[in-house]
Scaffold this motif. Structure first.
Motif, PDB file in Angstrom:
ATOM      1  N   HIS A 171       0.824  -1.214   0.000  1.00 51.66           N
ATOM      2  CA  HIS A 171       0.000   0.000   0.000  1.00 51.66           C
ATOM      3  C   HIS A 171       0.855   1.261   0.000  1.00 51.66           C
ATOM      4  CE1 HIS A 171      -3.445  -2.563   1.885  1.00 51.66           C
ATOM      5  NE2 HIS A 171      -3.387  -2.680   0.567  1.00 51.66           N
ATOM      6  N   ILE A 172       2.136   1.105  -0.338  1.00 51.72           N
ATOM      7  CA  ILE A 172       3.062   2.240  -0.415  1.00 51.72           C
ATOM      8  C   ILE A 172       3.663   2.257  -1.816  1.00 51.72           C
ATOM      9  CG2 ILE A 172       5.093   3.363   0.569  1.00 51.72           C
ATOM     10  CD1 ILE A 172       4.676   1.666   3.084  1.00 51.72           C
ATOM     11  N   CYS A 173       3.760   3.427  -2.399  1.00 51.46           N
ATOM     12  CA  CYS A 173       4.389   3.588  -3.711  1.00 51.46           C
ATOM     13  C   CYS A 173       5.534   4.586  -3.606  1.00 51.46           C
ATOM     14  CB  CYS A 173       3.377   4.081  -4.745  1.00 51.46           C
ATOM     15  SG  CYS A 173       4.071   4.286  -6.409  1.00 51.46           S
ATOM     16  N   LEU A 174       6.736   4.149  -3.936  1.00 49.67           N
ATOM     17  CA  LEU A 174       7.886   5.042  -3.991  1.00 49.67           C
ATOM     18  C   LEU A 174       7.945   5.708  -5.357  1.00 49.67           C
ATOM     19  CD1 LEU A 174      10.686   5.896  -2.580  1.00 49.67           C
ATOM     20  CD2 LEU A 174      11.671   4.327  -4.252  1.00 49.67           C
ATOM     21  N   VAL A 175       8.199   7.010  -5.374  1.00 49.03           N
ATOM     22  CA  VAL A 175       8.474   7.732  -6.614  1.00 49.03           C
ATOM     23  C   VAL A 175       9.921   8.198  -6.558  1.00 49.03           C
ATOM     24  CG1 VAL A 175       7.905   9.717  -8.052  1.00 49.03           C
ATOM     25  CG2 VAL A 175       6.078   8.461  -6.885  1.00 49.03           C
ATOM     26  N   ALA A 176      10.716   7.786  -7.542  1.00 53.97           N
ATOM     27  CA  ALA A 176      12.138   8.124  -7.558  1.00 53.97           C
ATOM     28  C   ALA A 176      12.622   8.220  -8.993  1.00 53.97           C
ATOM     29  CB  ALA A 176      12.960   7.074  -6.801  1.00 53.97           C
ATOM     30  N   SER A 177      13.738   8.887  -9.175  1.00 53.86           N
ATOM     31  CA  SER A 177      14.329   8.992 -10.514  1.00 53.86           C
ATOM     32  C   SER A 177      15.551   8.096 -10.662  1.00 53.86           C
ATOM     33  CB  SER A 177      14.720  10.452 -10.810  1.00 53.86           C
ATOM     34  OG  SER A 177      15.691  10.907  -9.884  1.00 53.86           O
ATOM     35  N   HIS A 178      15.798   7.232  -9.681  1.00 56.73           N
ATOM     36  CA  HIS A 178      16.976   6.364  -9.705  1.00 56.73           C
ATOM     37  C   HIS A 178      16.553   4.907  -9.632  1.00 56.73           C
ATOM     38  CE1 HIS A 178      18.291  10.147  -7.573  1.00 56.73           C
ATOM     39  NE2 HIS A 178      18.928  10.185  -8.730  1.00 56.73           N
ATOM     40  N   VAL A 179      17.069   4.090 -10.528  1.00 54.26           N
ATOM     41  CA  VAL A 179      16.697   2.681 -10.568  1.00 54.26           C
ATOM     42  C   VAL A 179      17.096   1.965  -9.288  1.00 54.26           C
ATOM     43  CG1 VAL A 179      17.126   0.487 -11.751  1.00 54.26           C
ATOM     44  CG2 VAL A 179      16.674   2.544 -13.082  1.00 54.26           C
ATOM     45  N   TRP A 180      18.254   2.307  -8.716  1.00 59.13           N
ATOM     46  CA  TRP A 180      18.658   1.615  -7.495  1.00 59.13           C
ATOM     47  C   TRP A 180      17.612   1.789  -6.393  1.00 59.13           C
ATOM     48  CZ3 TRP A 180      19.044   5.124  -3.604  1.00 59.13           C
ATOM     49  CH2 TRP A 180      19.402   6.439  -3.929  1.00 59.13           C
ATOM     50  N   ASP A 181      16.929   2.925  -6.367  1.00 63.27           N
ATOM     51  CA  ASP A 181      15.921   3.198  -5.350  1.00 63.27           C
ATOM     52  C   ASP A 181      14.645   2.408  -5.622  1.00 63.27           C
ATOM     53  OD1 ASP A 181      14.842   4.354  -3.103  1.00 63.27           O
ATOM     54  OD2 ASP A 181      15.195   6.413  -3.747  1.00 63.27           O
ATOM     55  N   THR A 182      14.209   2.372  -6.900  1.00 63.05           N
ATOM     56  CA  THR A 182      13.014   1.595  -7.213  1.00 63.05           C
ATOM     57  C   THR A 182      13.264   0.098  -7.057  1.00 63.05           C
ATOM     58  OG1 THR A 182      13.459   1.562  -9.612  1.00 63.05           O
ATOM     59  CG2 THR A 182      12.140   3.391  -8.757  1.00 63.05           C
ATOM     60  N   LEU A 183      14.473  -0.361  -7.355  1.00 61.38           N
ATOM     61  CA  LEU A 183      14.820  -1.765  -7.113  1.00 61.38           C
ATOM     62  C   LEU A 183      14.614  -2.122  -5.644  1.00 61.38           C
ATOM     63  CD1 LEU A 183      18.154  -2.217  -9.129  1.00 61.38           C
ATOM     64  CD2 LEU A 183      16.018  -3.435  -9.545  1.00 61.38           C
ATOM     65  N   GLY A 184      15.134  -1.274  -4.763  1.00 61.53           N
ATOM     66  CA  GLY A 184      15.004  -1.529  -3.337  1.00 61.53           C
ATOM     67  C   GLY A 184      13.562  -1.511  -2.873  1.00 61.53           C
ATOM     68  N   ALA A 185      12.787  -0.564  -3.406  1.00 56.16           N
ATOM     69  CA  ALA A 185      11.389  -0.448  -2.993  1.00 56.16           C
ATOM     70  C   ALA A 185      10.578  -1.666  -3.422  1.00 56.16           C
ATOM     71  CB  ALA A 185      10.786   0.833  -3.579  1.00 56.16           C
ATOM     72  N   VAL A 186      10.716  -2.068  -4.696  1.00 50.84           N
ATOM     73  CA  VAL A 186       9.944  -3.211  -5.191  1.00 50.84           C
ATOM     74  C   VAL A 186      10.369  -4.491  -4.467  1.00 50.84           C
ATOM     75  CG1 VAL A 186       9.346  -4.585  -7.217  1.00 50.84           C
ATOM     76  CG2 VAL A 186       9.538  -2.099  -7.417  1.00 50.84           C
ATOM     77  N   ALA A 187      11.664  -4.646  -4.217  1.00 50.75           N
ATOM     78  CA  ALA A 187      12.144  -5.816  -3.481  1.00 50.75           C
ATOM     79  C   ALA A 187      11.586  -5.863  -2.064  1.00 50.75           C
ATOM     80  CB  ALA A 187      13.669  -5.826  -3.450  1.00 50.75           C
ATOM     81  N   ALA A 188      11.270  -4.683  -1.503  1.00 53.47           N
ATOM     82  CA  ALA A 188      10.701  -4.602  -0.160  1.00 53.47           C
ATOM     83  C   ALA A 188       9.184  -4.748  -0.168  1.00 53.47           C
ATOM     84  CB  ALA A 188      11.088  -3.268   0.487  1.00 53.47           C
ATOM     85  N   GLY A 189       8.611  -4.971  -1.341  1.00 54.21           N
ATOM     86  CA  GLY A 189       7.175  -5.187  -1.432  1.00 54.21           C
ATOM     87  C   GLY A 189       6.361  -3.960  -1.781  1.00 54.21           C
ATOM     88  N   TRP A 190       7.035  -2.825  -2.013  1.00 55.61           N
ATOM     89  CA  TRP A 190       6.332  -1.593  -2.371  1.00 55.61           C
ATOM     90  C   TRP A 190       6.006  -1.590  -3.861  1.00 55.61           C
ATOM     91  CZ3 TRP A 190       8.658   3.456   0.089  1.00 55.61           C
ATOM     92  CH2 TRP A 190       8.807   3.291   1.469  1.00 55.61           C
ATOM     93  N   GLN A 191       5.089  -0.728  -4.247  1.00 54.48           N
ATOM     94  CA  GLN A 191       4.976  -0.296  -5.630  1.00 54.48           C
ATOM     95  C   GLN A 191       6.075   0.751  -5.874  1.00 54.48           C
ATOM     96  OE1 GLN A 191       0.947   0.866  -6.866  1.00 54.48           O
ATOM     97  NE2 GLN A 191       0.172  -0.059  -4.979  1.00 54.48           N
ATOM     98  N   ALA A 192       6.345   1.040  -7.145  1.00 50.30           N
ATOM     99  CA  ALA A 192       7.366   2.046  -7.447  1.00 50.30           C
ATOM    100  C   ALA A 192       7.080   2.708  -8.785  1.00 50.30           C
ATOM    101  CB  ALA A 192       8.761   1.425  -7.470  1.00 50.30           C
ATOM    102  N   ALA A 193       7.472   3.965  -8.864  1.00 51.61           N
ATOM    103  CA  ALA A 193       7.383   4.743 -10.099  1.00 51.61           C
ATOM    104  C   ALA A 193       8.753   5.328 -10.393  1.00 51.61           C
ATOM    105  CB  ALA A 193       6.350   5.854  -9.964  1.00 51.61           C
ATOM    106  N   LEU A 194       9.194   5.201 -11.636  1.00 47.33           N
ATOM    107  CA  LEU A 194      10.495   5.710 -12.057  1.00 47.33           C
ATOM    108  C   LEU A 194      10.304   6.932 -12.942  1.00 47.33           C
ATOM    109  CD1 LEU A 194      13.603   5.377 -12.257  1.00 47.33           C
ATOM    110  CD2 LEU A 194      13.192   3.949 -14.286  1.00 47.33           C
ATOM    111  N   ILE A 195      10.899   8.058 -12.531  1.00 46.60           N
ATOM    112  CA  ILE A 195      10.900   9.272 -13.345  1.00 46.60           C
ATOM    113  C   ILE A 195      12.189   9.295 -14.151  1.00 46.60           C
ATOM    114  CG2 ILE A 195      10.921  11.790 -13.329  1.00 46.60           C
ATOM    115  CD1 ILE A 195       9.332  11.736 -10.768  1.00 46.60           C
TER     116      ILE A 195
END
Length: 236
Positions: free
Chosen positions: A169-193
């Motif tokens: 139920h959490i979505c990370l918004v970031a412009s860096h792939v390393w950050d979205t990788l970590g978020a999705v691996a932790a079970g979050w949704q993620a958006a890449l700018i």
């Protein structure tokens, strides 16, 4: 009907324009590649220290990397140089579309938060200077919690625990792939700018949304969850 997630934003480069610190690097190094090389090393060594089980504040790593990069070129960094970089880093302006996109998300019922490797003091100065701080319900810093830099899983887990939310139920918004990788691996949704110099990586966990700027990502989130918001308002 999907449940509307809370949105957690990375700050540096995602919301704020990293290019504004370039003049300091151009003056010191006279090399157009120096700023991006410094930032890449900053992320590399923040992650290396974390993997080694050593915590150093993000700003301190930035200063050390600046001196390291200068040493490889026979350049000496003065206290004034370090102070100039710290000041520029703390006063980066937001990307042009960011204030409006954040307000649009908030107006559509999304709760907005930040998660940064910076200290809360630096982060607060950044967001105050950018006129954004009042748009966020709460700000999280690894310096105040797990003292492990992103994308360490503990950084993401600590936010979910603090908000008592299922990671999905959490979505990370970031412009860096390393950050979205970590978020999705932790079970979050993620958006890449896709800010300049950033692109998707076709291995590992993939982001749920990809857009050229925050407006594009906001459009996707609003479109996907507007029905849920409307249903909730009707239910009231």
């Amino acid at each position: 009907m999907p449940k509307q997630p809370i949105i957690v934003f990375d700050v540096n480069e995602t919301l704020l324009n990293l290019e504004s610190i370039r003049p300091t690097f151009d003056r010191i190094f006279n090399d157009p590649a120096a700023m991006r090389l410094w930032f890449a090393h900053l992320i590399t060594y923040s992650e290396a220290l974390t993997l080694a089980g050593v915590y150093v504040p993000f700003t301190d790593i930035g200063g050390a990397v600046l001196r390291m990069l200068a040493a490889t070129r026979g350049i000496t960094i003065s206290d004034a140089d370090s102070a100039e970089l710290t000041d520029r880093f703390a006063t980066m302006p937001p990307h042009p579309e960011v204030p409006g996109a954040l307000r649009r998300l908030r107006d559509h019922g999304f709760r907005l938060f930040t998660l940064t490797d910076n200290t809360l003091a630096i982060n607060g100065r950044q967001l105050e200077h950018g006129g954004l701080i009042d748009l966020f319900e709460r700000r999280f810093s690894v310096d105040e919690t797990v003292r492990r830099h992103k994308p360490a899983p503990e950084a993401y887990h600590s936010v979910a625990a603090a908000l008592d939310l299922d990671p999905g139920h959490i979505c990370l918004v970031a412009s860096h792939v390393w950050d979205t990788l970590g978020a999705v691996a932790a079970g979050w949704q993620a958006a890449l700018i896709l800010r300049e110099g950033n692109a998707p990586l076709d291995v590992g966990p993939q982001p749920d949304y990809i857009g050229k700027d925050l407006d594009a990502v906001a459009d996707q989130l609003i479109e996907r969850y507007s029905a849920a918001v409307s249903a909730g308002q009707t239910g009231n």
